[in-house]
Write a protein that holds these residues in place. Sequence first.
Motif, PDB file in Angstrom:
ATOM      1  N   LEU A 227       0.969  -1.235   0.046  1.00  0.00           N
ATOM      2  CA  LEU A 227      -0.069  -0.103  -0.021  1.00  0.00           C
ATOM      3  C   LEU A 227       0.928   1.157   0.118  1.00  0.00           C
ATOM      4  O   LEU A 227       0.785   2.351  -0.627  1.00  0.00           O
ATOM      5  N   VAL A 228       1.942   1.365   0.766  1.00  0.00           N
ATOM      6  CA  VAL A 228       2.681   2.534   1.163  1.00  0.00           C
ATOM      7  C   VAL A 228       3.549   2.682  -0.185  1.00  0.00           C
ATOM      8  O   VAL A 228       3.942   3.795  -0.414  1.00  0.00           O
ATOM      9  N   GLU A 245      -0.122  14.306   2.320  1.00  0.00           N
ATOM     10  CA  GLU A 245      -0.764  15.409   3.084  1.00  0.00           C
ATOM     11  C   GLU A 245      -2.068  14.819   3.326  1.00  0.00           C
ATOM     12  O   GLU A 245      -2.571  14.955   4.356  1.00  0.00           O
ATOM     13  N   VAL A 246      -2.935  14.110   2.441  1.00  0.00           N
ATOM     14  CA  VAL A 246      -4.327  13.844   2.753  1.00  0.00           C
ATOM     15  C   VAL A 246      -4.060  12.744   3.833  1.00  0.00           C
ATOM     16  O   VAL A 246      -4.982  12.631   4.725  1.00  0.00           O
ATOM     17  N   LEU A 247      -3.167  11.757   3.773  1.00  0.00           N
ATOM     18  CA  LEU A 247      -2.942  10.760   4.760  1.00  0.00           C
ATOM     19  C   LEU A 247      -2.464  11.063   6.074  1.00  0.00           C
ATOM     20  O   LEU A 247      -3.399  10.890   6.987  1.00  0.00           O
ATOM     21  N   LYS A 248      -2.093  12.167   6.256  1.00  0.00           N
ATOM     22  CA  LYS A 248      -1.592  12.991   7.517  1.00  0.00           C
ATOM     23  C   LYS A 248      -2.991  13.769   8.064  1.00  0.00           C
ATOM     24  O   LYS A 248      -3.134  13.499   9.347  1.00  0.00           O
ATOM     25  N   LEU A 260      -0.300   5.584  12.990  1.00  0.00           N
ATOM     26  CA  LEU A 260       0.324   5.695  11.707  1.00  0.00           C
ATOM     27  C   LEU A 260       1.699   5.759  11.813  1.00  0.00           C
ATOM     28  O   LEU A 260       2.505   5.172  11.099  1.00  0.00           O
ATOM     29  N   TYR A 261       2.060   6.520  12.794  1.00  0.00           N
ATOM     30  CA  TYR A 261       3.634   6.739  13.018  1.00  0.00           C
ATOM     31  C   TYR A 261       4.281   5.376  13.566  1.00  0.00           C
ATOM     32  O   TYR A 261       5.367   4.782  12.904  1.00  0.00           O
ATOM     33  N   ALA A 281       5.571  10.061   4.767  1.00  0.00           N
ATOM     34  CA  ALA A 281       4.354   9.752   5.248  1.00  0.00           C
ATOM     35  C   ALA A 281       3.926   9.927   6.650  1.00  0.00           C
ATOM     36  O   ALA A 281       3.060   9.919   7.253  1.00  0.00           O
ATOM     37  N   LEU A 282       5.247   9.933   7.324  1.00  0.00           N
ATOM     38  CA  LEU A 282       5.214  10.160   8.847  1.00  0.00           C
ATOM     39  C   LEU A 282       4.395  11.326   9.321  1.00  0.00           C
ATOM     40  O   LEU A 282       4.776  12.395   9.031  1.00  0.00           O
TER      41      LEU A 282
END
Length: 323
Positions: A227-228, A245-248, A260-261, A281-282
């Motif tokens: 996925l990532v 940015e959407v993910l965060k 998530l982290y 993505a972090l």
Amino acid sequence: MAPSLLDMFRNLTSFEPQRGSLRGAPWEDFVDWAIAQGLAPLAAYNLEYRLGGADAPEWARDRLLSVYQGTVNDNVMRLVYFKRLVSALEGRKLLLLGGVAFADSLYPHGGFRPVLEIQILLRRLDVEGFSGFLAQHEFRPEPEEEPSGATRVLSDGRTLIALFADVLGPERREDLKGLFERAHPQKLYGPSIFRPDLEDAVLLVCLEQARQGYQMPWLSFVDLRELVTGATWMEGLYSRPLNVEVLKERARAWRLERALYTSLSILARLYPQTAAPVEAALPPLRRATRELLNRLVVEPSSVAGRRAALRGTDRLRRLLTGQ
């Protein structure tokens, strides 16, 4: 120097395994562990058909290969049956989770990813109606042997279906509504079946991992890896770069930044080639929070073959999921 358990995990779960001898590897430890972690089918295929056996002992190859062959047959039976079951269902919106969503969208061969149960996310108001539909096909409620967060688990004696509702908690139903609105049709299974959007799928995997206190099979990290990294071996819904940015932002709204982290940090330790997309993505956490999560969860959860549960698991679940 003989490869370690972690070396074997990385290579035998890769879609591009590195050729070389695995003579002297810790096969006694790896085989049982790989089977328990859901990794045996992919490992078996790589070992037999990509690496030419890699000097592995015959007993290890035979045992892994038998699991692979059984998984192929079981997946076909289970998914064909599920398609027949729901293909005529109309007027609902059911989202596929876990193996049933990922086996044919992240993996080059459907037999690489075991589908032990059918996981479905649905609205709370649809739980009774869909349960009634399943009851017409001889599905009956099943007690959960281990808490999974499922609202209801049903079985007909062959196929287990786990229904999930309000996975973000009752106070975030508006966020859950958005998740359903962004979902993509999965026409193979009929007009009522959908898959989560990519960023939503990443967060749902992280949520599941956190809720299980990172005691779930490591197969989940193979899912997360693909996925990532944008499912580059496939051409489908999940074959695109993450919108970080959407993910965060969704992680913040869902109060899943810590989960998530943690999941992404473990992923980078298990698969160093994911370091670049993981770093991007972090989520932005305080340094003290990052250090705490690294010490209490990330480091112990990155040890191949670990059997001991994390200390204070229930408290960690609440910390990671914001509940």
